[in-house]
Write an enzyme that holds these catalytic residues in place. Structure first.
Site, mmCIF file in Angstrom:
data_model
loop_
_atom_site.group_PDB
_atom_site.id
_atom_site.type_symbol
_atom_site.label_atom_id
_atom_site.label_comp_id
_atom_site.label_asym_id
_atom_site.label_seq_id
_atom_site.Cartn_x
_atom_site.Cartn_y
_atom_site.Cartn_z
ATOM 1 N N GLU A 35 0.871 -1.171 0.000
ATOM 2 C CA GLU A 35 0.000 0.000 0.000
ATOM 3 C C GLU A 35 0.913 1.228 0.000
ATOM 4 O O GLU A 35 1.815 1.312 0.844
ATOM 5 C CB GLU A 35 -0.884 0.005 1.267
ATOM 6 C CG GLU A 35 -1.818 1.193 1.252
ATOM 7 C CD GLU A 35 -2.729 1.302 2.480
ATOM 8 O OE1 GLU A 35 -2.698 0.402 3.340
ATOM 9 O OE2 GLU A 35 -3.450 2.311 2.559
ATOM 10 N N ARG A 262 4.830 -12.527 9.700
ATOM 11 C CA ARG A 262 5.436 -11.219 9.627
ATOM 12 C C ARG A 262 6.819 -11.298 10.277
ATOM 13 O O ARG A 262 7.002 -12.021 11.263
ATOM 14 C CB ARG A 262 4.555 -10.297 10.470
ATOM 15 C CG ARG A 262 4.534 -8.883 10.131
ATOM 16 C CD ARG A 262 3.363 -8.239 10.854
ATOM 17 N NE ARG A 262 2.349 -7.922 9.874
ATOM 18 C CZ ARG A 262 2.413 -6.831 9.096
ATOM 19 N NH1 ARG A 262 3.363 -5.966 9.227
ATOM 20 N NH2 ARG A 262 1.482 -6.618 8.207
ATOM 21 N N LYS A 272 4.533 0.799 8.943
ATOM 22 C CA LYS A 272 4.590 2.111 8.283
ATOM 23 C C LYS A 272 3.923 3.183 9.144
ATOM 24 O O LYS A 272 4.397 4.310 9.192
ATOM 25 C CB LYS A 272 3.913 2.040 6.916
ATOM 26 C CG LYS A 272 4.805 1.418 5.860
ATOM 27 C CD LYS A 272 4.087 1.288 4.538
ATOM 28 C CE LYS A 272 3.187 0.085 4.535
ATOM 29 N NZ LYS A 272 2.415 -0.110 3.320
#
Ligand code: ATP
Ligand code: MG
Length: 560
Positions: A35, A262, A272
């Site tokens: 994203e 992850r 982020k």
């Protein structure tokens, strides 16, 4: 079966199984789907290396797909930075795609769902909807709008698209099952109204599709065979499949979502959103601050693409989350830089040494190897004169026999130069040593072949000639956080664990040949560590970032 046993990760096992069950190699296709709401970080490097690594292994295309469905947080700057970072890591995508390329198709499919009675416009507030969601053990309650007529739903959805409704007034929901044990299946939202311009579609749309509705359908449009995402999406897989069921045609490939863990790195945060907080609060100087775990920060710090890829390949992929120690990343930096970085001399904490029997005004240029590990790297010349700098820590007035550096009455060799002997030292009024007087042995010059030049002394020191040295700014970095896992502590915010001493700026003296370095050049300051030229350098002053020391000193410090 007699084949060479190769260790495959669990994703590769899934793919191998699929190939056995009838997928052809030509059908394999992957994507990396960031994203564009921030810069890529070291966690993304794992996903990039996984997806592009599969592309290389199976000779399959890998798309770079921007998951750009939230105009409130996404920007062109991030798109550009992401492309730069993936390229810098050394990967080539097949095609560059955007979820926003599919807004029309997604809308058309949503209309089909409405017509089939599988989607409806809900006009409640988000609070009302939340109160009906139920709990994992209690079924939800159906919305009073759930049984609107197809016509009414169609009219309202069109009006939403045409901008006739305010944000939050209506949403489009999939009509699935309010009693499902998977809360995500309780009539998930497909569209919301957002009167925000998008960085690519501008004001064409004021309704935006949600992640779940977008991701699988985008995979399907691109005919991605294996859609790999992190574990938090495991529960979303059922919904991913439900949405695909609504559109997949039998002659087309049906994408598969599979999840992996992850990757978290110690002493930092890999999110982020949190990294943006560090940038916006001014704690760091931007996304590419060398203390950041972003790809661009690591690049500026002096990491090589190889070192990051080797790190990602070493940790591999896993089914469970864990914390990877940052010293492993540093290990890979050292390992790669050791092979490639030219050696230079730079003194970080200078102590003046006067060679009292060296003729005043004289200078000579000594040959020195560019890389002792690599003969083909050749030699260069460095100047010597009467006054030199050595590191403060390399001299002690008195020291025991294990101290192989300089002490009064003791000898050391100046790297590629002469043997010197400390005779006396001068102190300031507070007792700090400010100068050391030495004599040198003129016959002991390195490489001169004389008996004296072959004489062994225990220590060899790096040094620079005072009058020739260049002054440089050196930025030394420490961990950004004092806690190894700053964002998982109860009742504490990750910002509470910021290390106030993560940056130290000093003035160092480096050999004069470095005047022509370029931004991004990497080198080893002998005995001191690896350094990289920072973009803040000017023609007047070079700025160096310390990438990493020569040894892992941190492990020792922490265990004390
Ligand atoms: P963030 O919380 O940092 O925004 P994200 O998962 O929302 O992370 P995306 O841009 O959606 O970020 O991620 C792109 C891809 O990278 C996704 O497939 C995601 O699962 C993967 N990814 C993100 N963070 C990590 C991580 N720490 N380890 C492994 N893969 C990751
Ligand atoms: Mg995200």
């Amino acid at each position: 079966m007699g084949e060479a046993v190769e260790s495959l990760n669990f994703i590769e096992h899934i793919i191998e199984e699929d190939l056995k069950k009838g997928y052809s190699k030509e059908q394999l296709r992957f994507r990396f789907p960031p994203e564009p709401n921030g810069y890529l970080h070291i966690g993304h490097a794992s996903s990039i290396c996984l997806n592009f690594g599969l592309g290389l292994r199976y000779n399959a295309p890998v798309n770079l797909r921007f998951d750009d469905t939230n105009p409130a947080k996404e920007e062109q700057e991030y798109v550009d930075a992401i492309k730069r970072d993936v390229e810098w890591l050394g990967f080539t995508w097949d095609t560059e795609r955007y979820a926003s390329d599919y807004f029309q198709q997604l809308y058309d499919w949503a209309v089909v769902l409405i017509n089939q009675g599988k989607a409806y416009v809900d006009s409640q507030s988000s609070e009302e909807m939340a109160s009906q969601k139920g709990t994992p053990t209690q079924p939800g309650i159906e919305s009073p709008y759930r049984n609107r007529s197809v016509e009414e739903n169609m009219d309202l959805f069109l009006e939403m698209k045409e901008g006739k409704h305010k944000e939050g007034s209506h949403v489009l929901r999939a009509k699935i099952d309010m009693t499902s044990s998977n809360m995500l299946m309780r009539d998930p939202i497909m569209y919301r109204v957002l009167h925000k311009a998008h960085h690519r579609t501008n004001t064409d749309w004021c309704i935006y599709p949600m992640y779940d509705w977008t991701h699988g359908e985008s995979d399907y449009i691109e005919q991605v065979s294996h859609s790999l995402c992190t574990l938090e999406f495991a529960m979303h897989r059922e919904l991913y499949d439900w949405f695909l069921d609504q559109v997949v045609e039998s002659n087309k490939l049906r994408p598969k979502q599979r999840e992996f863990a992850r990757r978290n790195l110690s002493h930092t945060v890999v999110s982020k959103r949190k990294l943006l907080q560090l940038v916006e609060s001014g704690v760091v100087n931007g996304w590419d601050d060398p203390r950041m775990p972003t790809i661009s920060g690591l690049r500026r710090r002096g990491y090589t693409p190889n070192s990051i890829r080797n790190f990602a390949d070493t940790i591999g992929i896993a089914k469970r989350e864990n914390l990877i120690d940052v010293s492993l990343l540093e290990f890979h930096a050292r390992e790669d830089l050791n092979k490639t970085a030219p050696r230079v001399m730079g003194v970080l904490n200078p102590l003046k040494v006067v060679l009292t029997n060296y003729e005043e005004g004289k200078e000579e240029w000594l040959d020195i190897e560019n890389n002792p590990e690599d003969e083909s790297a050749g030699t260069r010349q460095i100047p010597l004169s009467r006054d030199i700098y050595i590191e403060q820590e390399d001299f002690r007035e008195e020291a025991n026999r294990k101290f192989f550096r300089l002490k009064i009455g003791g000898e050391v060799r100046l790297k590629s130069g002469y043997i010197i002997k400390a005779e006396s030292c001068t102190k300031d009024s507070e007792g700090n040593i400010i100068e050391v007087q030495c004599t040198y042995d003129p016959k002991s010059k390195s490489g001169s072949g004389t008996e004296e030049s072959l004489r062994k002394v225990k220590g060899t020191l790096h040094w620079v000639s005072v009058k020739h040295a260049l002054e440089a700014e050196v930025r030394l970095y420490d961990r950004l956080f004092t806690h190894e896992s700053p964002d998982t502590q109860k009742d504490k915010d990750f910002m509470d664990y910021l290390n106030p001493d993560s940056l130290e700026t000093i003035t160092a003296y480096v050999e004069p040949g470095l005047k022509d370095v370029e931004v991004g050049d990497r080198m080893q300051f002998q005995r001191m560590g690896y350094f990289c030229v920072d973009p803040d350098s000017t023609t007047e002053k070079i700025v160096f970032n310390k990438t990493v020391g020569l040894r892992d000193t941190w492990a020792k410090i922490e265990s004390k």
